[in-house]
Design an enzyme around this catalytic site. Sequence first.
Site, short mmCIF file in Angstrom:
data_model
loop_
_atom_site.label_atom_id
_atom_site.label_comp_id
_atom_site.label_asym_id
_atom_site.label_seq_id
_atom_site.Cartn_x
_atom_site.Cartn_y
_atom_site.Cartn_z
N SER A 68 0.90 -1.20 -0.11
CA SER A 68 -0.05 0.01 -0.03
C SER A 68 1.00 1.24 0.04
O SER A 68 0.45 2.34 -0.42
CB SER A 68 -1.01 -0.11 1.16
OG SER A 68 -0.39 0.11 2.34
N LYS A 105 0.61 4.33 6.93
CA LYS A 105 -0.12 5.31 5.96
C LYS A 105 0.31 6.69 6.07
O LYS A 105 1.20 6.87 7.22
CB LYS A 105 -1.62 5.30 6.14
CG LYS A 105 -2.20 3.83 5.87
CD LYS A 105 -2.36 3.39 4.47
CE LYS A 105 -3.22 2.30 4.03
NZ LYS A 105 -2.27 1.00 4.38
#
Length: 147
Positions: A68, A105
């Site tokens: 990701s 993230k």
Amino acid sequence: MMFSLTGSGFVEVFPAEVTTSLDLPVMPGLTAGFPSPAADFIDLTIDLNKELIKNPSSTFLARIDGDSMKDVNICHGDIVVIDKSLDATEGRIIVAFLNGAFTVKRIRFEKKGCWLVAENPKYPAIWVTDESDFQVWGIVVHVIKSF
């Protein structure tokens, strides 16, 4: 320590070992452009502990499981250096604990919450509000890669 990652298996997190020096030879001024004559670097060393770990008691290492964050070159199998003593400011890459799972993230703040943004277009951003079970666990400060 073992932590479950969102949408992945498990990742091991290790405290940073800084009680010994890790002095390695270093070549200063290595060019990524046109070749230049080699400098005399035999007597120069670098201590990777001092370079990578600014706050030893709050620094951990973890291996990444997933893709990701691939667009900022944090890839599956990489090792990240995480500093738990730093603040989560706008745009930093964080290790977050969200609704029972850990994830890496980029954090983006808004008035009523924040976004956890993947750096891979196949993953949607995650909206975090006061109702979410959310904690910033640490800040990613370095990535160690193998080729």
